[in-house]
Design a protein around this motif. Structure first.
Motif, PDB file in Angstrom:
ATOM      1  N   ILE A 275       0.719  -1.250  -0.051  1.00  0.00           N
ATOM      2  CA  ILE A 275       0.023   0.031  -0.124  1.00  0.00           C
ATOM      3  C   ILE A 275       0.845   1.094  -0.072  1.00  0.00           C
ATOM      4  O   ILE A 275       1.677   1.441   0.964  1.00  0.00           O
ATOM      5  N   LEU A 276       0.829   2.158  -1.013  1.00  0.00           N
ATOM      6  CA  LEU A 276       1.506   3.238  -1.023  1.00  0.00           C
ATOM      7  C   LEU A 276       0.612   4.170  -0.321  1.00  0.00           C
ATOM      8  O   LEU A 276      -0.310   5.002  -0.703  1.00  0.00           O
ATOM      9  N   LEU A 277       1.396   4.862   0.933  1.00  0.00           N
ATOM     10  CA  LEU A 277       0.652   5.930   1.603  1.00  0.00           C
ATOM     11  C   LEU A 277       0.706   7.222   0.877  1.00  0.00           C
ATOM     12  O   LEU A 277      -0.136   8.078   1.109  1.00  0.00           O
ATOM     13  N   GLY A 278       1.272   7.597  -0.051  1.00  0.00           N
ATOM     14  CA  GLY A 278       1.672   8.860  -0.706  1.00  0.00           C
ATOM     15  C   GLY A 278       2.030   9.761   0.018  1.00  0.00           C
ATOM     16  O   GLY A 278       2.760   9.722   1.129  1.00  0.00           O
ATOM     17  N   LEU A 279       1.694  11.246  -0.443  1.00  0.00           N
ATOM     18  CA  LEU A 279       2.247  12.223   0.265  1.00  0.00           C
ATOM     19  C   LEU A 279       1.535  12.640   1.648  1.00  0.00           C
ATOM     20  O   LEU A 279       2.077  13.497   2.337  1.00  0.00           O
ATOM     21  N   SER A 280       0.318  12.227   1.581  1.00  0.00           N
ATOM     22  CA  SER A 280      -0.645  12.712   2.759  1.00  0.00           C
ATOM     23  C   SER A 280      -1.644  11.927   2.751  1.00  0.00           C
ATOM     24  O   SER A 280      -2.166  11.470   1.658  1.00  0.00           O
ATOM     25  N   SER A 281      -2.269  12.115   3.721  1.00  0.00           N
ATOM     26  CA  SER A 281      -3.626  11.015   4.175  1.00  0.00           C
ATOM     27  C   SER A 281      -4.999  11.849   4.171  1.00  0.00           C
ATOM     28  O   SER A 281      -5.970  11.446   4.201  1.00  0.00           O
TER      29      SER A 281
ATOM     30  N   VAL B  88      -6.735   9.699  -5.956  1.00  0.00           N
ATOM     31  CA  VAL B  88      -8.254   9.813  -6.246  1.00  0.00           C
ATOM     32  C   VAL B  88      -8.825   8.390  -5.942  1.00  0.00           C
ATOM     33  O   VAL B  88     -10.080   8.350  -6.166  1.00  0.00           O
ATOM     34  N   SER B  89      -8.226   7.422  -5.535  1.00  0.00           N
ATOM     35  CA  SER B  89      -8.508   6.182  -5.190  1.00  0.00           C
ATOM     36  C   SER B  89      -8.677   5.852  -3.721  1.00  0.00           C
ATOM     37  O   SER B  89      -7.445   6.325  -3.094  1.00  0.00           O
ATOM     38  N   GLN B  90      -9.714   5.047  -3.436  1.00  0.00           N
ATOM     39  CA  GLN B  90      -9.589   4.716  -2.023  1.00  0.00           C
ATOM     40  C   GLN B  90      -8.340   3.501  -1.899  1.00  0.00           C
ATOM     41  O   GLN B  90      -7.946   3.342  -0.869  1.00  0.00           O
ATOM     42  N   SER B  91      -8.097   2.713  -2.842  1.00  0.00           N
ATOM     43  CA  SER B  91      -7.380   1.474  -2.867  1.00  0.00           C
ATOM     44  C   SER B  91      -6.023   2.035  -3.538  1.00  0.00           C
ATOM     45  O   SER B  91      -6.040   2.642  -4.595  1.00  0.00           O
ATOM     46  N   LYS B  92      -4.816   1.999  -2.557  1.00  0.00           N
ATOM     47  CA  LYS B  92      -3.558   2.474  -3.006  1.00  0.00           C
ATOM     48  C   LYS B  92      -2.625   1.341  -3.216  1.00  0.00           C
ATOM     49  O   LYS B  92      -1.523   1.519  -2.813  1.00  0.00           O
ATOM     50  N   ILE B  93      -3.323   0.263  -3.472  1.00  0.00           N
ATOM     51  CA  ILE B  93      -2.372  -1.030  -3.883  1.00  0.00           C
ATOM     52  C   ILE B  93      -1.799  -1.180  -4.860  1.00  0.00           C
ATOM     53  O   ILE B  93      -1.991  -0.688  -6.007  1.00  0.00           O
ATOM     54  N   ILE B  94      -0.356  -1.523  -4.515  1.00  0.00           N
ATOM     55  CA  ILE B  94       0.391  -2.098  -5.895  1.00  0.00           C
ATOM     56  C   ILE B  94       0.906  -3.353  -5.451  1.00  0.00           C
ATOM     57  O   ILE B  94       1.515  -3.797  -4.365  1.00  0.00           O
ATOM     58  N   SER B  95       0.966  -4.248  -6.658  1.00  0.00           N
ATOM     59  CA  SER B  95       1.397  -5.516  -6.413  1.00  0.00           C
ATOM     60  C   SER B  95       2.861  -5.687  -6.149  1.00  0.00           C
ATOM     61  O   SER B  95       3.693  -4.574  -6.631  1.00  0.00           O
ATOM     62  N   PHE B  96       3.473  -6.740  -5.579  1.00  0.00           N
ATOM     63  CA  PHE B  96       4.717  -6.940  -5.598  1.00  0.00           C
ATOM     64  C   PHE B  96       5.638  -6.772  -6.882  1.00  0.00           C
ATOM     65  O   PHE B  96       6.707  -6.118  -6.718  1.00  0.00           O
ATOM     66  N   ASN B  97       5.147  -7.321  -7.964  1.00  0.00           N
ATOM     67  CA  ASN B  97       5.856  -7.595  -9.063  1.00  0.00           C
ATOM     68  C   ASN B  97       5.628  -5.937  -9.790  1.00  0.00           C
ATOM     69  O   ASN B  97       6.773  -5.594 -10.649  1.00  0.00           O
ATOM     70  N   ASP B  98       4.691  -5.284  -9.707  1.00  0.00           N
ATOM     71  CA  ASP B  98       4.378  -3.752 -10.209  1.00  0.00           C
ATOM     72  C   ASP B  98       5.438  -3.063  -9.586  1.00  0.00           C
ATOM     73  O   ASP B  98       5.820  -2.030  -9.988  1.00  0.00           O
ATOM     74  N   CYS B  99       5.615  -3.177  -8.056  1.00  0.00           N
ATOM     75  CA  CYS B  99       6.338  -2.476  -7.136  1.00  0.00           C
ATOM     76  C   CYS B  99       7.957  -2.621  -7.611  1.00  0.00           C
ATOM     77  O   CYS B  99       8.568  -1.577  -7.601  1.00  0.00           O
ATOM     78  N   ILE B 100       8.305  -3.628  -7.799  1.00  0.00           N
ATOM     79  CA  ILE B 100       9.577  -3.941  -8.360  1.00  0.00           C
ATOM     80  C   ILE B 100       9.924  -3.517  -9.496  1.00  0.00           C
ATOM     81  O   ILE B 100      10.853  -2.936  -9.885  1.00  0.00           O
ATOM     82  N   ALA B 101       9.203  -3.597 -10.445  1.00  0.00           N
ATOM     83  CA  ALA B 101       9.310  -3.086 -11.942  1.00  0.00           C
ATOM     84  C   ALA B 101       9.269  -1.456 -11.816  1.00  0.00           C
ATOM     85  O   ALA B 101      10.064  -0.888 -12.488  1.00  0.00           O
ATOM     86  N   GLN B 102       8.510  -0.964 -10.980  1.00  0.00           N
ATOM     87  CA  GLN B 102       8.582   0.812 -10.790  1.00  0.00           C
ATOM     88  C   GLN B 102       9.760   1.054 -10.344  1.00  0.00           C
ATOM     89  O   GLN B 102      10.459   1.805 -11.077  1.00  0.00           O
ATOM     90  N   MET B 103      10.495   0.321  -9.221  1.00  0.00           N
ATOM     91  CA  MET B 103      11.580   0.636  -8.776  1.00  0.00           C
ATOM     92  C   MET B 103      12.674   0.420  -9.877  1.00  0.00           C
ATOM     93  O   MET B 103      13.831   1.223 -10.001  1.00  0.00           O
ATOM     94  N   PHE B 104      12.606  -0.634 -10.689  1.00  0.00           N
ATOM     95  CA  PHE B 104      13.630  -0.966 -11.527  1.00  0.00           C
ATOM     96  C   PHE B 104      13.626   0.355 -12.706  1.00  0.00           C
ATOM     97  O   PHE B 104      14.918   0.871 -13.034  1.00  0.00           O
ATOM     98  N   PHE B 105      12.714   0.714 -13.481  1.00  0.00           N
ATOM     99  CA  PHE B 105      12.582   1.696 -14.268  1.00  0.00           C
ATOM    100  C   PHE B 105      13.179   3.005 -13.723  1.00  0.00           C
ATOM    101  O   PHE B 105      13.377   3.859 -14.455  1.00  0.00           O
ATOM    102  N   LEU B 106      12.567   3.251 -12.649  1.00  0.00           N
ATOM    103  CA  LEU B 106      12.930   4.606 -11.973  1.00  0.00           C
ATOM    104  C   LEU B 106      14.602   4.449 -11.939  1.00  0.00           C
ATOM    105  O   LEU B 106      15.048   5.766 -12.168  1.00  0.00           O
ATOM    106  N   HIS B 107      15.054   3.775 -11.338  1.00  0.00           N
ATOM    107  CA  HIS B 107      16.542   3.542 -11.509  1.00  0.00           C
ATOM    108  C   HIS B 107      17.239   3.628 -12.786  1.00  0.00           C
ATOM    109  O   HIS B 107      18.229   3.992 -12.927  1.00  0.00           O
ATOM    110  N   PHE B 108      16.552   2.773 -13.539  1.00  0.00           N
ATOM    111  CA  PHE B 108      17.162   2.583 -14.900  1.00  0.00           C
ATOM    112  C   PHE B 108      17.021   4.050 -15.695  1.00  0.00           C
ATOM    113  O   PHE B 108      17.967   4.426 -16.092  1.00  0.00           O
TER     114      PHE B 108
END
Length: 310
Positions: free
Chosen positions: A13-19, A86-106
């Motif tokens: 769950i990505l908490l974001g910048l503010s609740s 704008v969503s109540q659900s702030k879920i990101i899957s483990f694989n999507d999270c790893i992919a996001q981290m990879f491409f950000l650093h790439f």
């Protein structure tokens, strides 16, 4: 081992910048506007440089690649953040999270080395103007840009591989608006000393090394410029480099603060990381176009060509 497999985290769950819902709406509008400006500004630079033959030189070739990298860098982080605002659900899957981290650093790693190439290009142009076309030939430029992509890929693998080996068995709330190695390592249910230090060494040394190389390049450039006799020549040389120096400062400054220190989490880290993932990509087109007469003239020609065709 069976218990760990049963409780292994499969999503975060990505908490974001503010609740705060009101602040989330403000962030949504702000991020959306900046992302649209990033797309429009950087696409305009890429198209203008590709179409206009007057800009087919190493300097503008590197500039178009920088705009493409800014597009990729911001696209990896911002769209998911916009959905979460704008969503109540702030879920990101483990694989999507790893992919996001990879491409950000790439994309981030490639951009670090790309800014070094742009500093080297200015060094050759000012310190060795007679040999510029020979040194910065098309083949050499293509090879150098390709090498930045290879090194960026290696850097991203160096960030992801230690992280995916960590066991995650809860909690699963990431105190960030995107997935990164340090926020993820805080959730691991094991000792993360090796992972956190690998993160600091990999990203920290990369950022510091690129910063020092750029600094050394501009030290030589300033020395060469000061030897120019005419004031007009010195001013022209300095104005050519001013845009790049500003971009380097905006990009490397926050990154040095983020990665060249022990793995301590501050609330301000989210805002600082947002600066180089969101603010810098939207500012780069304005920095380069507002200070570059050739690019502005090329954009006017592109606009006139578009109007005449319609």
């Amino acid at each position: 081992m069976a218990v760990r497999n049963e409780t292994r985290v499969t999503q975060f769950i990505l908490l974001g910048l503010s609740s705060d819902p009101d602040l989330q709406l403000i962030f949504f509008v702000l991020f959306l506007v900046m992302y649209l400006l990033t797309i429009a500004g950087n696409l305009l630079i890429v198209i203008t440089i590709c179409v206009d033959s007057h800009l087919h030189s190493p300097m503008y070739f590197f500039l178009s690649n920088l705009s493409f990298l800014d597009l990729g860098f911001s696209t990896v982080a911002i769209p998911k953040s916009l959905v979460n605002f704008v969503s109540q659900s702030k879920i990101i899957s483990f694989n999507d999270c790893i992919a996001q981290m990879f491409f950000l650093h790439f994309f981030g790693g490639v951009e670090c080395f790309h800014l070094v190439l742009m500093a080297y290009d200015r060094y050759v142009a000012i310190c060795n103007p007679l040999r510029y076309n020979t040194i910065m030939s098309r083949q050499v430029c293509l090879l150098m840009v390709a090498s930045t992509w290879v090194v960026g890929f290696i850097h991203a693998c160096g960030q992801v591989l230690p992280t995916i080996q960590l066991p995650f068995c809860g909690p699963n709330e990431i105190n960030h608006f995107y997935c990164d190695a340090h926020p993820l390592s805080l959730l691991a249910c094991t000792n993360t000393f090796i992972s956190e230090n690998s993160d600091m060494i990999n990203s920290g040394i990369l950022t510091l090394a690129c910063t020092l190389i750029v600094f050394m390049s501009y030290t030589y450039i300033i020395y060469a410029v000061l030897k120019i006799r005419s004031a007009e020549g010195r001013q022209k040389a300095f104005s050519t480099c001013a845009s790049h120096i500003l971009v380097v400062t905006l990009f490397f400054g926050p990154m040095v603060f983020m990665y060249m220190r022990p793995s301590v989490s501050f609330d301000s880290d989210k805002l600082i990381s947002g600066f180089y993932t969101i603010v810098t990509p939207v500012l780069n087109p304005f920095i380069y176009t507002l200070r570059n007469e050739k690019v502005k003239k090329a954009m006017k020609r592109l606009g006139c060509r578009k109007v005449s065709s319609l």
